[in-house]
Design a protein around this motif. Sequence first.
Motif, PDB file in Angstrom:
ATOM      1  N   ARG A  87       0.838  -1.202   0.000  1.00  0.00           N
ATOM      2  CA  ARG A  87       0.000   0.000   0.000  1.00  0.00           C
ATOM      3  C   ARG A  87       0.870   1.249   0.000  1.00  0.00           C
ATOM      4  N   ALA A  88       1.945   1.247   0.786  1.00  0.00           N
ATOM      5  CA  ALA A  88       2.866   2.391   0.822  1.00  0.00           C
ATOM      6  C   ALA A  88       3.562   2.573  -0.530  1.00  0.00           C
ATOM      7  N   LEU A  89       3.912   1.474  -1.190  1.00  0.00           N
ATOM      8  CA  LEU A  89       4.533   1.550  -2.509  1.00  0.00           C
ATOM      9  C   LEU A  89       3.592   2.207  -3.506  1.00  0.00           C
ATOM     10  N   VAL A  90       2.326   1.800  -3.497  1.00  0.00           N
ATOM     11  CA  VAL A  90       1.341   2.381  -4.419  1.00  0.00           C
ATOM     12  C   VAL A  90       1.164   3.870  -4.122  1.00  0.00           C
ATOM     13  N   GLN A 127       3.281   5.900  -2.698  1.00  0.00           N
ATOM     14  CA  GLN A 127       4.516   6.603  -3.043  1.00  0.00           C
ATOM     15  C   GLN A 127       4.642   6.841  -4.548  1.00  0.00           C
ATOM     16  N   CYS A 128       4.159   5.910  -5.351  1.00  0.00           N
ATOM     17  CA  CYS A 128       4.314   5.990  -6.801  1.00  0.00           C
ATOM     18  C   CYS A 128       3.126   6.627  -7.515  1.00  0.00           C
ATOM     19  N   THR A 129       2.081   6.990  -6.788  1.00  0.00           N
ATOM     20  CA  THR A 129       0.920   7.621  -7.398  1.00  0.00           C
ATOM     21  C   THR A 129       1.336   8.898  -8.120  1.00  0.00           C
ATOM     22  N   GLY A 130       0.874   9.047  -9.349  1.00  0.00           N
ATOM     23  CA  GLY A 130       1.201  10.211 -10.159  1.00  0.00           C
ATOM     24  C   GLY A 130       2.410  10.015 -11.048  1.00  0.00           C
ATOM     25  N   GLN A 131       3.137   8.923 -10.866  1.00  0.00           N
ATOM     26  CA  GLN A 131       4.307   8.647 -11.690  1.00  0.00           C
ATOM     27  C   GLN A 131       3.911   7.757 -12.858  1.00  0.00           C
ATOM     28  N   PRO A 132       4.636   7.837 -13.970  1.00  0.00           N
ATOM     29  CA  PRO A 132       4.318   6.972 -15.105  1.00  0.00           C
ATOM     30  C   PRO A 132       4.724   5.528 -14.837  1.00  0.00           C
ATOM     31  N   VAL A 133       3.921   4.598 -15.347  1.00  0.00           N
ATOM     32  CA  VAL A 133       4.199   3.178 -15.220  1.00  0.00           C
ATOM     33  C   VAL A 133       3.917   2.523 -16.577  1.00  0.00           C
ATOM     34  N   LEU A 134       4.767   1.577 -16.954  1.00  0.00           N
ATOM     35  CA  LEU A 134       4.563   0.849 -18.206  1.00  0.00           C
ATOM     36  C   LEU A 134       3.567  -0.274 -17.964  1.00  0.00           C
ATOM     37  N   PRO A 187       1.922   0.453 -23.414  1.00  0.00           N
ATOM     38  CA  PRO A 187       1.955   1.907 -23.299  1.00  0.00           C
ATOM     39  C   PRO A 187       2.240   2.359 -21.866  1.00  0.00           C
ATOM     40  N   ARG A 188       2.545   3.629 -21.739  1.00  0.00           N
ATOM     41  CA  ARG A 188       2.842   4.238 -20.447  1.00  0.00           C
ATOM     42  C   ARG A 188       1.583   4.940 -19.958  1.00  0.00           C
ATOM     43  N   ARG A 189       1.302   4.788 -18.658  1.00  0.00           N
ATOM     44  CA  ARG A 189       0.127   5.426 -18.065  1.00  0.00           C
ATOM     45  C   ARG A 189       0.511   5.990 -16.701  1.00  0.00           C
ATOM     46  N   THR A 190      -0.072   7.101 -16.327  1.00  0.00           N
ATOM     47  CA  THR A 190       0.156   7.681 -15.008  1.00  0.00           C
ATOM     48  C   THR A 190      -0.576   6.843 -13.972  1.00  0.00           C
ATOM     49  N   LEU A 191       0.119   6.476 -12.907  1.00  0.00           N
ATOM     50  CA  LEU A 191      -0.468   5.630 -11.874  1.00  0.00           C
ATOM     51  C   LEU A 191      -1.489   6.410 -11.062  1.00  0.00           C
ATOM     52  N   GLU A 192      -2.702   5.934 -11.094  1.00  0.00           N
ATOM     53  CA  GLU A 192      -3.795   6.449 -10.276  1.00  0.00           C
ATOM     54  C   GLU A 192      -4.274   5.304  -9.396  1.00  0.00           C
ATOM     55  N   PRO A 193      -4.583   5.550  -8.128  1.00  0.00           N
ATOM     56  CA  PRO A 193      -5.015   4.480  -7.226  1.00  0.00           C
ATOM     57  C   PRO A 193      -6.267   3.749  -7.697  1.00  0.00           C
ATOM     58  N   THR A 194      -7.110   4.400  -8.479  1.00  0.00           N
ATOM     59  CA  THR A 194      -8.342   3.778  -8.951  1.00  0.00           C
ATOM     60  C   THR A 194      -8.135   2.933 -10.203  1.00  0.00           C
ATOM     61  N   ASP A 195      -6.959   2.962 -10.785  1.00  0.00           N
ATOM     62  CA  ASP A 195      -6.647   2.234 -12.018  1.00  0.00           C
ATOM     63  C   ASP A 195      -6.005   0.887 -11.662  1.00  0.00           C
ATOM     64  N   ALA A 250      -3.024  -0.280 -13.850  1.00  0.00           N
ATOM     65  CA  ALA A 250      -1.768   0.416 -13.580  1.00  0.00           C
ATOM     66  C   ALA A 250      -1.156  -0.039 -12.256  1.00  0.00           C
ATOM     67  N   VAL A 251      -1.980  -0.289 -11.244  1.00  0.00           N
ATOM     68  CA  VAL A 251      -1.467  -0.777  -9.957  1.00  0.00           C
ATOM     69  C   VAL A 251      -0.824  -2.150 -10.151  1.00  0.00           C
ATOM     70  N   LEU A 252      -1.474  -3.035 -10.898  1.00  0.00           N
ATOM     71  CA  LEU A 252      -0.895  -4.348 -11.177  1.00  0.00           C
ATOM     72  C   LEU A 252       0.409  -4.205 -11.962  1.00  0.00           C
ATOM     73  N   ALA A 253       0.458  -3.303 -12.929  1.00  0.00           N
ATOM     74  CA  ALA A 253       1.690  -3.080 -13.694  1.00  0.00           C
ATOM     75  C   ALA A 253       2.817  -2.601 -12.786  1.00  0.00           C
ATOM     76  N   LEU A 254       2.498  -1.750 -11.816  1.00  0.00           N
ATOM     77  CA  LEU A 254       3.497  -1.287 -10.853  1.00  0.00           C
ATOM     78  C   LEU A 254       4.027  -2.463 -10.041  1.00  0.00           C
ATOM     79  N   LEU A 255       3.132  -3.329  -9.569  1.00  0.00           N
ATOM     80  CA  LEU A 255       3.568  -4.488  -8.793  1.00  0.00           C
ATOM     81  C   LEU A 255       4.432  -5.425  -9.635  1.00  0.00           C
TER      82      LEU A 255
END
Length: 76
Positions: free
Chosen positions: A32-35, A37-44, A50-58, A61-66
Amino acid sequence: MRVIGTLDDGAAYHVEITGRGDRPVTGSRRVRALVEQCTGQPVLLGPLGPRRTLEPTDSTAVLALLRDRTTVVEVR
């Protein structure tokens, strides 16, 4: 969506990606802290994009970050 994996230090985690803005993941404070911390940053979303800005509701994108920052073992 439930995700099981390990963090960089080998600690296992089991989280549920909720898609809610107030609590995007449940089950692991570290994830949860990782998500947060990375909110608002681009994630592949895939290896080449494609690249998308990490939003907690997406949830995608959260799975891509993990997948990028941890070792995902299983997704249900």
